[in-house]
Design an enzyme around this catalytic site. Structure first.
Site, PDB file in Angstrom:
ATOM      1  N   LYS A   1     -28.026  69.226 121.750  1.00  0.00           N
ATOM      2  CA  LYS A   1     -29.486  69.242 121.631  1.00  0.00           C
ATOM      3  C   LYS A   1     -30.020  67.821 121.392  1.00  0.00           C
ATOM      4  O   LYS A   1     -29.237  66.902 121.108  1.00  0.00           O
ATOM      5  CB  LYS A   1     -29.876  70.194 120.491  1.00  0.00           C
TER       6      LYS A   1
ATOM      7  N   TYR B   1     -34.922  80.192 125.987  1.00  0.00           N
ATOM      8  CA  TYR B   1     -35.018  80.829 124.670  1.00  0.00           C
ATOM      9  C   TYR B   1     -35.901  82.082 124.701  1.00  0.00           C
ATOM     10  O   TYR B   1     -36.432  82.480 123.666  1.00  0.00           O
ATOM     11  CB  TYR B   1     -35.539  79.825 123.638  1.00  0.00           C
TER      12      TYR B   1
ATOM     13  N   THR C   1     -25.325  79.475 112.884  1.00  0.00           N
ATOM     14  CA  THR C   1     -26.637  78.969 113.302  1.00  0.00           C
ATOM     15  C   THR C   1     -27.263  78.101 112.209  1.00  0.00           C
ATOM     16  O   THR C   1     -27.820  77.043 112.488  1.00  0.00           O
ATOM     17  CB  THR C   1     -27.568  80.153 113.632  1.00  0.00           C
TER      18      THR C   1
ATOM     19  N   ASN D   1     -29.839  71.784 114.703  1.00  0.00           N
ATOM     20  CA  ASN D   1     -28.433  72.172 114.502  1.00  0.00           C
ATOM     21  C   ASN D   1     -27.509  71.725 115.636  1.00  0.00           C
ATOM     22  O   ASN D   1     -26.480  72.334 115.885  1.00  0.00           O
ATOM     23  CB  ASN D   1     -28.326  73.666 114.189  1.00  0.00           C
TER      24      ASN D   1
ATOM     25  N   HIS E   1     -26.024  73.979 121.259  1.00  0.00           N
ATOM     26  CA  HIS E   1     -26.261  75.347 121.725  1.00  0.00           C
ATOM     27  C   HIS E   1     -25.016  75.848 122.442  1.00  0.00           C
ATOM     28  O   HIS E   1     -24.352  75.069 123.138  1.00  0.00           O
ATOM     29  CB  HIS E   1     -27.437  75.400 122.707  1.00  0.00           C
TER      30      HIS E   1
ATOM     31  N   GLU F   1     -27.475  81.529 131.514  1.00  0.00           N
ATOM     32  CA  GLU F   1     -27.778  80.145 131.131  1.00  0.00           C
ATOM     33  C   GLU F   1     -27.155  79.143 132.106  1.00  0.00           C
ATOM     34  O   GLU F   1     -27.786  78.139 132.445  1.00  0.00           O
ATOM     35  CB  GLU F   1     -27.317  79.901 129.694  1.00  0.00           C
TER      36      GLU F   1
HETATM   37  P1  DAT Z   1     -27.758  80.135 117.974  1.00  0.00           P
HETATM   38  O1  DAT Z   1     -28.289  78.779 118.389  1.00  0.00           O
HETATM   39  O2  DAT Z   1     -26.666  80.016 116.933  1.00  0.00           O
HETATM   40  O3  DAT Z   1     -27.360  81.006 119.147  1.00  0.00           O
HETATM   41  P2  DAT Z   1     -30.133  81.815 117.756  1.00  0.00           P
HETATM   42  O4  DAT Z   1     -29.918  82.170 119.190  1.00  0.00           O
HETATM   43  O5  DAT Z   1     -30.308  82.918 116.775  1.00  0.00           O
HETATM   44  O6  DAT Z   1     -28.947  80.887 117.215  1.00  0.00           O
HETATM   45  O7  DAT Z   1     -31.399  80.870 117.623  1.00  0.00           O
HETATM   46  C1  DAT Z   1     -31.621  79.864 118.588  1.00  0.00           C
HETATM   47  C2  DAT Z   1     -32.094  78.609 117.866  1.00  0.00           C
HETATM   48  O8  DAT Z   1     -33.343  78.869 117.246  1.00  0.00           O
HETATM   49  C3  DAT Z   1     -31.179  78.143 116.740  1.00  0.00           C
HETATM   50  O9  DAT Z   1     -30.107  77.359 117.194  1.00  0.00           O
HETATM   51  C4  DAT Z   1     -32.117  77.371 115.884  1.00  0.00           C
HETATM   52  C5  DAT Z   1     -33.421  78.147 116.013  1.00  0.00           C
HETATM   53  N1  DAT Z   1     -33.589  79.096 114.915  1.00  0.00           N
HETATM   54  C6  DAT Z   1     -32.934  80.258 114.733  1.00  0.00           C
HETATM   55  N2  DAT Z   1     -33.314  80.887 113.626  1.00  0.00           N
HETATM   56  C7  DAT Z   1     -34.277  80.090 113.078  1.00  0.00           C
HETATM   57  C8  DAT Z   1     -35.075  80.160 111.904  1.00  0.00           C
HETATM   58  N3  DAT Z   1     -34.992  81.192 111.067  1.00  0.00           N
HETATM   59  N4  DAT Z   1     -35.937  79.128 111.677  1.00  0.00           N
HETATM   60  C9  DAT Z   1     -36.034  78.092 112.513  1.00  0.00           C
HETATM   61  N5  DAT Z   1     -35.309  77.948 113.640  1.00  0.00           N
HETATM   62  C10 DAT Z   1     -34.450  78.936 113.908  1.00  0.00           C
HETATM   63 MG    MG Z   2     -28.444  81.951 120.597  1.00  0.00          MG
END
Ligand code: DAT
Ligand code: MG
Length: 137
Positions: free
Chosen positions: A9, A49, A91, A112, A115, A126
């Site tokens: 990212k 997303y 995450t 973080n 991805h 994707e």
């Molecule tokens: P991952 O990236 O582990 O697949 P995800 O698909 O649940 O996680 O979420 C996508 C991204 O969105 C994640 O990398 C960071 C952001 N995100 C997730 N939960 C969040 C939250 N509670 N507050 C802010 N950003 C968040």
């Molecule tokens: Mg995800």
């Protein structure tokens, strides 16, 4: 052979972590079959997303992922989808185990570093969003 979509990212690119992250997956034994440094458009960000579009953080997420170049990759190997998720860490970096990418290099969920596709269905979706067939070797 299984394939997954991984992406460093904008925070990881700015912090010069591309090499470190690529190195981890290379040393593990996976094969890089496609990669490019690119700027994500708002349209691609919203599509990528899409599953989170009703979440309160969606706007920030799209803003963040379009805030600078990303390093998009396709990796191939046995069980690469779930093992790459394991190597990425939780995450929320505060809950990510040391030794994982997020556990070692990140602090907040908003930034973080990496991805990775979470299932065979999302990997296929994707990879198709980010790469043309001819960009994969
Ligand atoms: P991952 O990236 O582990 O697949 P995800 O698909 O649940 O996680 O979420 C996508 C991204 O969105 C994640 O990398 C960071 C952001 N995100 C997730 N939960 C969040 C939250 N509670 N507050 C802010 N950003 C968040
Ligand atoms: Mg995800």
């Amino acid at each position: 052979m299984e394939k997954t979509f991984l992406m460093v990212k904008p925070d990881g690119v700015k912090r010069n972590l591309i090499g470190e992250i690529v190195s981890r997956f290379e040393k593990k034994g996976y094969n890089l079959v496609g990669a490019k440094l690119m700027q994500i458009s708002p349209e691609l960000a919203q599509e990528h997303y899409g599953e989170h579009k009703e979440r309160p953080f969606f706007g920030e997420l799209v803003e963040f992922i379009t805030s600078g170049p990303v390093f998009a990759m396709v990796w191939e190997g046995e069980n690469v989808i779930s093992t790459a998720r394991f190597m990425m860490g939780a995450t929320n970096p505060a809950e990510a185990t040391p030794g994982t990418v997020r556990g070692d290099y990140a602090i907040t969920v908003g930034e973080n570093i990496i991805h990775g596709s979470d299932s065979p269905e999302s990997a296929e979706r994707e990879i198709g969003l980010f790469f043309k067939e001819e960009e994969l070797v």
